[in-house]
Design a protein around this motif. Structure first.
Motif, short mmCIF file in Angstrom:
data_model
loop_
_atom_site.label_atom_id
_atom_site.label_comp_id
_atom_site.label_asym_id
_atom_site.label_seq_id
_atom_site.Cartn_x
_atom_site.Cartn_y
_atom_site.Cartn_z
N ASN A 178 0.86 -1.19 0.00
CA ASN A 178 0.00 0.00 0.00
C ASN A 178 0.89 1.24 0.00
OD1 ASN A 178 -1.74 2.12 0.46
ND2 ASN A 178 -2.84 1.12 2.14
N PRO A 179 0.85 2.04 -1.05
CA PRO A 179 1.74 3.21 -1.11
C PRO A 179 1.58 4.17 0.06
CG PRO A 179 0.73 2.79 -3.25
CD PRO A 179 0.04 1.88 -2.27
N ALA A 180 0.44 4.12 0.75
CA ALA A 180 0.21 5.01 1.88
C ALA A 180 0.90 4.54 3.16
CB ALA A 180 -1.28 5.16 2.14
N ASP A 181 1.38 3.30 3.18
CA ASP A 181 2.00 2.72 4.36
C ASP A 181 3.51 2.62 4.20
OD1 ASP A 181 -0.52 2.35 5.47
OD2 ASP A 181 -0.70 0.30 4.69
N ARG A 182 4.19 2.55 5.34
CA ARG A 182 5.62 2.28 5.32
C ARG A 182 5.86 0.78 5.22
NH1 ARG A 182 6.72 6.85 3.35
NH2 ARG A 182 6.55 8.64 4.74
N ALA A 183 7.02 0.41 4.75
CA ALA A 183 7.33 -1.01 4.54
C ALA A 183 7.43 -1.76 5.86
CB ALA A 183 8.61 -1.15 3.74
N ILE A 184 7.98 -1.11 6.88
CA ILE A 184 8.12 -1.75 8.18
C ILE A 184 7.45 -0.88 9.23
CG2 ILE A 184 9.74 -2.52 9.95
CD1 ILE A 184 11.66 -3.32 7.80
N THR A 185 6.55 -1.48 9.99
CA THR A 185 5.85 -0.79 11.07
C THR A 185 6.30 -1.37 12.41
OG1 THR A 185 3.91 -0.37 9.69
CG2 THR A 185 3.60 -0.25 12.08
N ILE A 186 6.74 -0.49 13.30
CA ILE A 186 7.16 -0.89 14.65
C ILE A 186 6.26 -0.11 15.60
CG2 ILE A 186 9.07 -0.92 16.30
CD1 ILE A 186 10.97 -0.80 13.81
N ALA A 187 5.30 -0.78 16.23
CA ALA A 187 4.26 -0.06 16.96
C ALA A 187 3.83 -0.81 18.22
CB ALA A 187 3.05 0.17 16.07
N GLY A 188 3.59 -0.03 19.27
CA GLY A 188 3.01 -0.57 20.49
C GLY A 188 3.94 -1.42 21.33
N ASN A 189 5.24 -1.34 21.07
CA ASN A 189 6.20 -2.17 21.80
C ASN A 189 6.71 -1.47 23.06
OD1 ASN A 189 6.65 -4.38 19.64
ND2 ASN A 189 6.92 -2.47 18.52
N THR A 190 7.12 -2.26 24.03
CA THR A 190 7.81 -1.76 25.22
C THR A 190 9.24 -2.27 25.17
OG1 THR A 190 5.77 -1.74 26.54
CG2 THR A 190 7.86 -1.76 27.74
#
Length: 203
Positions: free
Chosen positions: A109-121
């Motif tokens: 999806n061109p609107a998204d980044r290739a790697i998502t790093i989210a919600g981590n501690t």
């Protein structure tokens, strides 16, 4: 992996390595639409009896992603993991992404980044997140970092990483694009966010 506990191991808690073994041809591995979610790496999952978990450091990185040669990573998501106590060397981290050669990152999806790093501690490591891009500029390596607790957690506890909370490194002609949104970065011993551009021999 989903909802696993990984501790302690040598060298890394979890490794994703895209490389080749044929010296006459470049590797062209493709990793598509993968999710690493809800894991405890470097510490056990909390219980009623042990609400803070038990530390079990991995010898090097909590999560290590290494893409080499002509490999490609598409739509990788690293979500809601707890990465603690992984603190061996200055070049290691709770989460280390190392890109070498001319490997690329892609999003369907061109609107998204290739790697998502989210919600981590991510706390108590040598570095929290280390993104190290080396070699060619064929691709703009794109990441999204959002809603992470780095050096702390949702209670505001001091879980500082020994060096940087987030370290961004580009070497030679490599390029990084990192969107950061709503991360809490606290208590890290050196920098909350550190970026560096290296030119030279790093073989």
């Amino acid at each position: 992996p989903n909802a696993s506990t990984i501790t302690p191991t040598t060298p890394n808690g979890l490794s994703l390595i895209l490389e080749g073994t044929n010296t006459n041809q470049e590797a062209a591995n493709v990793l598509k639409a993968s999710v690493i979610e809800n894991n405890f790496i470097g510490i056990t999952r909390p219980t009623v009896a042990i609400p803070n978990g038990i530390a079990g450091p991995n010898a090097a990185n909590g999560i290590f992603v290494n893409s080499q040669e002509a490999s490609e990573i598409q739509d990788l998501q690293i979500l809601n993991n707890t990465l603690r106590n992984n603190n061996s060397a200055d070049t290691q981290a709770g989460l280390l992404f190392l890109r070498e050669d001319k490997s690329v990152l892609r999003s369907s999806n061109p609107a998204d980044r290739a790697i998502t790093i989210a919600g981590n501690t991510i706390g108590g490591n040598r570095n929290g997140i280390l993104l190290d891009a080396r070699n060619g500029s064929i691709d703009m390596l794109d990441f999204e970092l959002r809603n992470n607790f780095i050096g702390t957690d949702s209670t505001g506890a001091d879980l500082g990483n020994a060096n940087d909370g987030i370290s961004l490194i580009t070497q030679a002609d490599a390029r990084l694009l990192v969107d950061m949104d709503n991360n809490q970065i606290r208590f890290n011993n050196l920098n909350g966010i550190h970026s560096s551009d290296v030119v030279g021999n790093f073989a």
